[in-house]
Design a protein around this motif. Structure first.
Motif, PDB file in Angstrom:
ATOM      1  N   GLY A 153     -19.696  32.033  82.716  1.00  0.00           N
ATOM      2  CA  GLY A 153     -19.259  33.416  82.846  1.00  0.00           C
ATOM      3  C   GLY A 153     -20.125  34.429  82.132  1.00  0.00           C
ATOM      4  O   GLY A 153     -19.661  35.545  81.850  1.00  0.00           O
ATOM      5  N   ALA A 154     -21.375  34.081  81.836  1.00  0.00           N
ATOM      6  CA  ALA A 154     -22.271  35.052  81.203  1.00  0.00           C
ATOM      7  C   ALA A 154     -22.421  36.281  82.101  1.00  0.00           C
ATOM      8  O   ALA A 154     -22.532  36.160  83.325  1.00  0.00           O
ATOM      9  N   SER A 155     -22.421  37.440  81.484  1.00  0.00           N
ATOM     10  CA  SER A 155     -22.508  38.682  82.261  1.00  0.00           C
ATOM     11  C   SER A 155     -23.917  38.935  82.770  1.00  0.00           C
ATOM     12  O   SER A 155     -24.107  39.615  83.789  1.00  0.00           O
ATOM     13  N   ARG A 156     -24.899  38.403  82.078  1.00  0.00           N
ATOM     14  CA  ARG A 156     -26.301  38.613  82.431  1.00  0.00           C
ATOM     15  C   ARG A 156     -27.096  37.441  81.888  1.00  0.00           C
ATOM     16  O   ARG A 156     -26.955  37.070  80.718  1.00  0.00           O
ATOM     17  N   VAL A 157     -27.921  36.833  82.727  1.00  0.00           N
ATOM     18  CA  VAL A 157     -28.714  35.666  82.331  1.00  0.00           C
ATOM     19  C   VAL A 157     -30.192  36.018  82.473  1.00  0.00           C
ATOM     20  O   VAL A 157     -30.641  36.391  83.563  1.00  0.00           O
ATOM     21  N   VAL A 158     -30.910  35.912  81.366  1.00  0.00           N
ATOM     22  CA  VAL A 158     -32.332  36.250  81.336  1.00  0.00           C
ATOM     23  C   VAL A 158     -33.135  34.972  81.096  1.00  0.00           C
ATOM     24  O   VAL A 158     -32.816  34.193  80.192  1.00  0.00           O
ATOM     25  N   ALA A 159     -34.166  34.761  81.893  1.00  0.00           N
ATOM     26  CA  ALA A 159     -35.052  33.605  81.738  1.00  0.00           C
ATOM     27  C   ALA A 159     -36.355  34.057  81.111  1.00  0.00           C
ATOM     28  O   ALA A 159     -37.001  34.987  81.605  1.00  0.00           O
ATOM     29  N   ARG A 171     -35.157  32.160  88.977  1.00  0.00           N
ATOM     30  CA  ARG A 171     -34.153  32.947  89.687  1.00  0.00           C
ATOM     31  C   ARG A 171     -33.323  32.049  90.605  1.00  0.00           C
ATOM     32  O   ARG A 171     -32.127  32.285  90.806  1.00  0.00           O
ATOM     33  N   GLY A 172     -33.951  31.021  91.142  1.00  0.00           N
ATOM     34  CA  GLY A 172     -33.234  30.086  91.999  1.00  0.00           C
ATOM     35  C   GLY A 172     -32.198  29.272  91.258  1.00  0.00           C
ATOM     36  O   GLY A 172     -31.321  28.656  91.877  1.00  0.00           O
ATOM     37  N   PHE A 173     -32.276  29.260  89.923  1.00  0.00           N
ATOM     38  CA  PHE A 173     -31.298  28.522  89.120  1.00  0.00           C
ATOM     39  C   PHE A 173     -30.383  29.450  88.326  1.00  0.00           C
ATOM     40  O   PHE A 173     -29.738  29.018  87.368  1.00  0.00           O
ATOM     41  N   GLY A 174     -30.330  30.718  88.714  1.00  0.00           N
ATOM     42  CA  GLY A 174     -29.305  31.592  88.159  1.00  0.00           C
ATOM     43  C   GLY A 174     -29.767  32.743  87.302  1.00  0.00           C
ATOM     44  O   GLY A 174     -28.927  33.515  86.811  1.00  0.00           O
ATOM     45  N   ALA A 175     -31.072  32.904  87.082  1.00  0.00           N
ATOM     46  CA  ALA A 175     -31.531  34.005  86.245  1.00  0.00           C
ATOM     47  C   ALA A 175     -31.408  35.342  86.973  1.00  0.00           C
ATOM     48  O   ALA A 175     -31.823  35.466  88.125  1.00  0.00           O
ATOM     49  N   ASP A 176     -30.844  36.336  86.293  1.00  0.00           N
ATOM     50  CA  ASP A 176     -30.798  37.693  86.826  1.00  0.00           C
ATOM     51  C   ASP A 176     -32.102  38.434  86.576  1.00  0.00           C
ATOM     52  O   ASP A 176     -32.518  39.265  87.379  1.00  0.00           O
ATOM     53  N   GLU A 177     -32.714  38.147  85.432  1.00  0.00           N
ATOM     54  CA  GLU A 177     -33.956  38.800  85.035  1.00  0.00           C
ATOM     55  C   GLU A 177     -34.923  37.752  84.511  1.00  0.00           C
ATOM     56  O   GLU A 177     -34.508  36.685  84.039  1.00  0.00           O
ATOM     57  N   VAL A 178     -36.220  38.060  84.575  1.00  0.00           N
ATOM     58  CA  VAL A 178     -37.249  37.148  84.082  1.00  0.00           C
ATOM     59  C   VAL A 178     -38.207  37.931  83.194  1.00  0.00           C
ATOM     60  O   VAL A 178     -38.677  39.013  83.576  1.00  0.00           O
ATOM     61  N   VAL A 179     -38.485  37.407  82.006  1.00  0.00           N
ATOM     62  CA  VAL A 179     -39.487  37.991  81.116  1.00  0.00           C
ATOM     63  C   VAL A 179     -40.507  36.913  80.785  1.00  0.00           C
ATOM     64  O   VAL A 179     -40.214  35.716  80.878  1.00  0.00           O
ATOM     65  N   ASN A 185     -42.030  43.837  75.080  1.00  0.00           N
ATOM     66  CA  ASN A 185     -40.590  44.062  74.984  1.00  0.00           C
ATOM     67  C   ASN A 185     -39.891  43.183  76.011  1.00  0.00           C
ATOM     68  O   ASN A 185     -40.297  43.133  77.166  1.00  0.00           O
ATOM     69  N   TRP A 186     -38.830  42.502  75.587  1.00  0.00           N
ATOM     70  CA  TRP A 186     -38.122  41.602  76.494  1.00  0.00           C
ATOM     71  C   TRP A 186     -36.927  42.272  77.168  1.00  0.00           C
ATOM     72  O   TRP A 186     -36.027  41.595  77.665  1.00  0.00           O
ATOM     73  N   GLY A 187     -36.929  43.583  77.199  1.00  0.00           N
ATOM     74  CA  GLY A 187     -35.879  44.307  77.915  1.00  0.00           C
ATOM     75  C   GLY A 187     -34.650  44.557  77.076  1.00  0.00           C
ATOM     76  O   GLY A 187     -34.670  44.495  75.842  1.00  0.00           O
ATOM     77  N   GLU A 188     -33.562  44.843  77.754  1.00  0.00           N
ATOM     78  CA  GLU A 188     -32.292  45.134  77.082  1.00  0.00           C
ATOM     79  C   GLU A 188     -31.886  43.960  76.192  1.00  0.00           C
ATOM     80  O   GLU A 188     -31.921  42.798  76.611  1.00  0.00           O
ATOM     81  N   LEU A 209     -32.487  39.895  70.306  1.00  0.00           N
ATOM     82  CA  LEU A 209     -31.047  39.870  70.079  1.00  0.00           C
ATOM     83  C   LEU A 209     -30.505  41.268  69.800  1.00  0.00           C
ATOM     84  O   LEU A 209     -31.108  42.062  69.074  1.00  0.00           O
ATOM     85  N   ALA A 210     -29.339  41.532  70.331  1.00  0.00           N
ATOM     86  CA  ALA A 210     -28.603  42.752  69.998  1.00  0.00           C
ATOM     87  C   ALA A 210     -28.000  42.598  68.603  1.00  0.00           C
ATOM     88  O   ALA A 210     -27.920  41.478  68.068  1.00  0.00           O
ATOM     89  N   PRO A 211     -27.583  43.696  67.949  1.00  0.00           N
ATOM     90  CA  PRO A 211     -26.890  43.574  66.668  1.00  0.00           C
ATOM     91  C   PRO A 211     -25.721  42.594  66.774  1.00  0.00           C
ATOM     92  O   PRO A 211     -24.999  42.572  67.778  1.00  0.00           O
ATOM     93  N   ASN A 212     -25.579  41.763  65.746  1.00  0.00           N
ATOM     94  CA  ASN A 212     -24.558  40.707  65.695  1.00  0.00           C
ATOM     95  C   ASN A 212     -24.825  39.577  66.686  1.00  0.00           C
ATOM     96  O   ASN A 212     -23.953  38.722  66.902  1.00  0.00           O
ATOM     97  N   GLY A 213     -26.022  39.553  67.265  1.00  0.00           N
ATOM     98  CA  GLY A 213     -26.363  38.477  68.191  1.00  0.00           C
ATOM     99  C   GLY A 213     -26.663  37.184  67.455  1.00  0.00           C
ATOM    100  O   GLY A 213     -26.821  37.135  66.241  1.00  0.00           O
ATOM    101  N   ARG A 214     -26.771  36.109  68.213  1.00  0.00           N
ATOM    102  CA  ARG A 214     -27.007  34.800  67.612  1.00  0.00           C
ATOM    103  C   ARG A 214     -28.022  34.005  68.431  1.00  0.00           C
ATOM    104  O   ARG A 214     -28.036  34.073  69.658  1.00  0.00           O
ATOM    105  N   LEU A 215     -28.847  33.279  67.714  1.00  0.00           N
ATOM    106  CA  LEU A 215     -29.871  32.441  68.337  1.00  0.00           C
ATOM    107  C   LEU A 215     -29.551  30.990  68.020  1.00  0.00           C
ATOM    108  O   LEU A 215     -29.328  30.637  66.854  1.00  0.00           O
ATOM    109  N   VAL A 216     -29.542  30.141  69.037  1.00  0.00           N
ATOM    110  CA  VAL A 216     -29.382  28.704  68.849  1.00  0.00           C
ATOM    111  C   VAL A 216     -30.764  28.070  68.924  1.00  0.00           C
ATOM    112  O   VAL A 216     -31.440  28.145  69.956  1.00  0.00           O
ATOM    113  N   ALA A 217     -31.203  27.474  67.809  1.00  0.00           N
ATOM    114  CA  ALA A 217     -32.524  26.853  67.729  1.00  0.00           C
ATOM    115  C   ALA A 217     -32.376  25.350  67.936  1.00  0.00           C
ATOM    116  O   ALA A 217     -31.719  24.675  67.142  1.00  0.00           O
TER     117      ALA A 217
END
Length: 304
Positions: A153-159, A171-179, A185-188, A209-217
């Motif tokens: 249910g992600a609202s936006r998926v970036v690859a 994009r064929g596997f679900g990405a809305d945007e590609v960087v 700059n990686w966009g929004e 990451l947006a403020p309060n964002g999280r990265l899984v390494a």
């Protein structure tokens, strides 16, 4: 049997006696062997390493104490050494049965990469309604992570990928945007980054990451993060290792694994195989991954 030996001069095929299964182990005649990035990195760096990885094939013998598997069954699992071979040993705890109708190549393309993608997804926490960026999105793990984010249910998926020519694939596997990694700059900004690359890519991934964002390494690529880059946006980094789940939470590990097969059976996730190489061309398989040209899983096969 034929197997691949690793030494200072690279990868070489040679003959050796098949191993014997010990207590709690299965001897498997391999049909497909998944090539993993950590092994490729160590071989490329000239480091001593065991040629482990995902394997799939037929059980031909079982060791003492094995109760969940029998000779003749088809299984897949992760072995930690001597995986590039016509016969290899799996511990019972790391093995699972291949469902009817699935091939050995299907199994090595789905299970380990899918488990890592599922684990990273779970480590990120709630994703419904959030924006998610996946690095190495065209990789064996990345393209499954894209699909899981979309299913979650992600609202936006970036690859995030290494070159623009991978855009159509992701994009064929679900990405809305590609960087691409080289973009300034990686966009929004996004709420979550699932990072399979590490190294120099950690800084731009944190910046995305947006403020309060999280990265899984969950990369084997290492890297350093500056504390200020986290403090300034109240960002979080979460480390994830699949081996700890397999070792310490076997029931959860098994549930994730069965869930992946269920999703595949229902047509909700697909796997891409970039290339299949005969066992003797293991060095070429490694070269494909080092070049970052693969779209999906790279597999060694022992038969036709």
């Amino acid at each position: 049997m034929r197997h691949i030996r690793h030494d200072d001069d690279g990868l070489h095929i040679e003959n050796a006696a098949p191993p014997e299964p010990g207590p709690g182990e299965l001897l498997v005649r391999t049909e497909a062997i998944g090539v993993t990035l950590p092994v490729v990195r160590k071989v490329a760096a000239g480091e001593p390493t065991e040629l482990g990885g995902e394997v799939a094939g037929e059980v031909v013998a079982v060791g003492a104490g094995v109760s969940g598997f029998a000779v003749g069954e088809r299984v897949t699992g992760l072995c930690f050494k001597d995986g590039y071979a016509e016969f290899t040993v799996l511990t019972e705890a790391m093995a699972s049965k291949i469902p009817e109708g699935a091939s050995a190549v299907d199994a090595v393309a789905l299970v380990r990469a899918g488990l890592v993608a599922r684990g990273a997804y779970e480590a990120a926490g709630h994703l419904a309604g959030e924006s998610v960026l996946v690095t190495a999105a065209a990789s064996a793990t990345g393209h499954i992570a894209l699909q899981l984010a979309r299913l979650g249910g992600a609202s936006r998926v970036v690859a995030a990928v290494g070159s623009p020519d991978k855009a159509e694939f992701v994009r064929g596997f679900g990405a809305d945007e590609v960087v691409t990694y080289g973009q300034e700059n990686w966009g929004e900004p996004v709420d979550v980054v699932l990072d399979a690359v590490g190294g120099a890519l950690l800084s731009p991934a944190i910046a995305a990451l947006a403020p309060n964002g999280r990265l899984v390494a969950f990369s084997s690529g290492g890297g350093t993060i500056q504390a200020y880059d986290l403090l300034v946006g109240a960002k979080t980094v979460i480390g994830f290792q699949m081996a700890m789940i397999a070792r310490e939470q076997p029931a959860r590990y098994a549930a994730w694994r069965e869930g992946l097969w269920d999703l595949r059976g229902a047509g909700k996730i697909r796997t891409a195989v970039a290339a299949r190489f005969p066992l003797e061309d293991a060095a070429k398989a490694h070269e494909l991954i080092v070049s970052r040209a693969n779209l999906g899983k790279v597999v060694l096969v022992t038969g036709p």
